[in-house]
Design an enzyme around this catalytic site. Structure first.
Site, PDB file in Angstrom:
ATOM      1  N   ASN A 112      39.257  38.599  52.139  1.00 23.43           N
ATOM      2  CA  ASN A 112      39.461  39.324  50.881  1.00 23.43           C
ATOM      3  C   ASN A 112      38.461  38.829  49.839  1.00 23.43           C
ATOM      4  O   ASN A 112      38.008  37.686  49.901  1.00 23.43           O
ATOM      5  CB  ASN A 112      40.888  39.072  50.378  1.00 23.43           C
ATOM      6  CG  ASN A 112      41.198  39.836  49.097  1.00 23.43           C
ATOM      7  OD1 ASN A 112      40.845  41.001  48.955  1.00 23.43           O
ATOM      8  ND2 ASN A 112      41.856  39.168  48.156  1.00 23.43           N
ATOM      9  N   HIS A 130      38.259  38.396  45.687  1.00 22.76           N
ATOM     10  CA  HIS A 130      39.145  38.386  44.521  1.00 22.76           C
ATOM     11  C   HIS A 130      38.325  38.033  43.277  1.00 22.76           C
ATOM     12  O   HIS A 130      37.555  37.074  43.290  1.00 22.76           O
ATOM     13  CB  HIS A 130      40.262  37.369  44.723  1.00 22.76           C
ATOM     14  CG  HIS A 130      41.247  37.355  43.582  1.00 22.76           C
ATOM     15  ND1 HIS A 130      42.223  38.308  43.449  1.00 22.76           N
ATOM     16  CD2 HIS A 130      41.371  36.525  42.524  1.00 22.76           C
ATOM     17  CE1 HIS A 130      42.915  38.068  42.338  1.00 22.76           C
ATOM     18  NE2 HIS A 130      42.419  36.986  41.765  1.00 22.76           N
ATOM     19  N   SER A 160      35.918  34.917  44.197  1.00 19.26           N
ATOM     20  CA  SER A 160      36.193  34.106  45.379  1.00 19.26           C
ATOM     21  C   SER A 160      36.314  35.014  46.594  1.00 19.26           C
ATOM     22  O   SER A 160      36.912  36.083  46.514  1.00 19.26           O
ATOM     23  CB  SER A 160      37.517  33.345  45.214  1.00 19.26           C
ATOM     24  OG  SER A 160      37.524  32.576  44.028  1.00 19.26           O
ATOM     25  N   ASP A 172      46.680  35.731  47.426  1.00 20.22           N
ATOM     26  CA  ASP A 172      45.448  35.185  46.850  1.00 20.22           C
ATOM     27  C   ASP A 172      45.368  33.661  46.985  1.00 20.22           C
ATOM     28  O   ASP A 172      44.695  32.999  46.193  1.00 20.22           O
ATOM     29  CB  ASP A 172      45.308  35.592  45.370  1.00 20.22           C
ATOM     30  CG  ASP A 172      45.172  37.098  45.197  1.00 20.22           C
ATOM     31  OD1 ASP A 172      44.614  37.747  46.098  1.00 20.22           O
ATOM     32  OD2 ASP A 172      45.632  37.621  44.164  1.00 20.22           O
TER      33      ASP A 172
END
Ligand code: GAR
Length: 211
Positions: A108, A110, A137, A146
């Protein structure tokens, strides 16, 4: 050729960065075999079509619960037999079933310097806190929202006259530079998750000066 499935919800500018990386000298290290969105009107779907990548929509409205939705999402993703699943502005929380199914091959991006500002409105929160540095990040996804192990981060300065959108734009420029790099590392077999630790070329991440 390694296979990538990209999950989006919106504009898809990070998807575009991955699409564009395929045409560079270094390449992406694999094929984007499908783009999946939870929103039928996501502009990223148009980007996929323009690039001749199969696009699919799985709308949460068709399912009674998050668990049901995620089971179908797992099935849809698995149709494409991906080596890597890339979340690129996919704005849904994923259930443990999904996260565990793709453990170690789900990443992912973020828009904050994690562990700061998990969740939404990261640019606004950085501004409200008076931070003079912000960033992004890229991390492996685990069950903690997260909270998965960080692979790579980049910082941007916060300027005195910034608003949410000017700061978001500055962050996104770096997102578009970094996400293709991390995806390429993974697809080239250089990056893996060992235990709870991202490892690049046998060295633990994140580390300074990696680029
Ligand atoms: C990106 O800035 C990404 O970091 C963020 O959404 C944006 C998507 O833009 N992701 C999250 O907030 C995840 N919680 P894009 O659709 O243009 O790639």
């Amino acid at each position: 050729e390694r296979r990538v499935v990209v999950l989006i919800s919106g504009n898809g500018s990070n998807l575009q960065a991955l699409i564009d990386a395929r045409g560079t000298e270094e390449g992406l290290g694999g094929d984007i075999v499908a783009v999946i969105s939870d929103k039928a009107d996501a502009y990223g779907l148009e980007r996929a079509r323009q690039a001749d990548i199969p696009d699919r929509v799985l709308s949460p409205r068709e399912f009674p619960s998050r668990e049901e939705y995620d089971l179908h999402l797992i099935r849809l993703v698995e149709e494409y037999e991906p080596d890597l699943i890339v979340l690129a502005g996919f704005m849904r929380i994923l259930s443990p079933a999904f996260v565990l199914r793709f453990h170690g091959r789900l990443i992912n991006i973020h828009p904050s310097l994690l562990p700061k500002y998990k969740g939404l409105h990261t640019h606004r929160r950085a501004l409200e806190a008076g931070d003079n540095e912000h960033g992004l990040s890229i991390h492996f996804v685990t069950e903690e929202l997260d909270g998965g192990p960080v692979i790579l981060q980049a910082t941007v300065p916060v300027e005195l006259d910034d608003d949410e959108s000017s700061l978001a734009r500055r962050v996104q420029v770096k997102e578009h530079l970094l996400y293709p790099i991390v995806v390429r590392w993974f697809l080239q077999g250089r990056l893996q998750l060992l235990g709870n630790h991202p490892v690049l070329d046998g060295q633990p991440l994140p580390r300074q000066g990696v680029l």
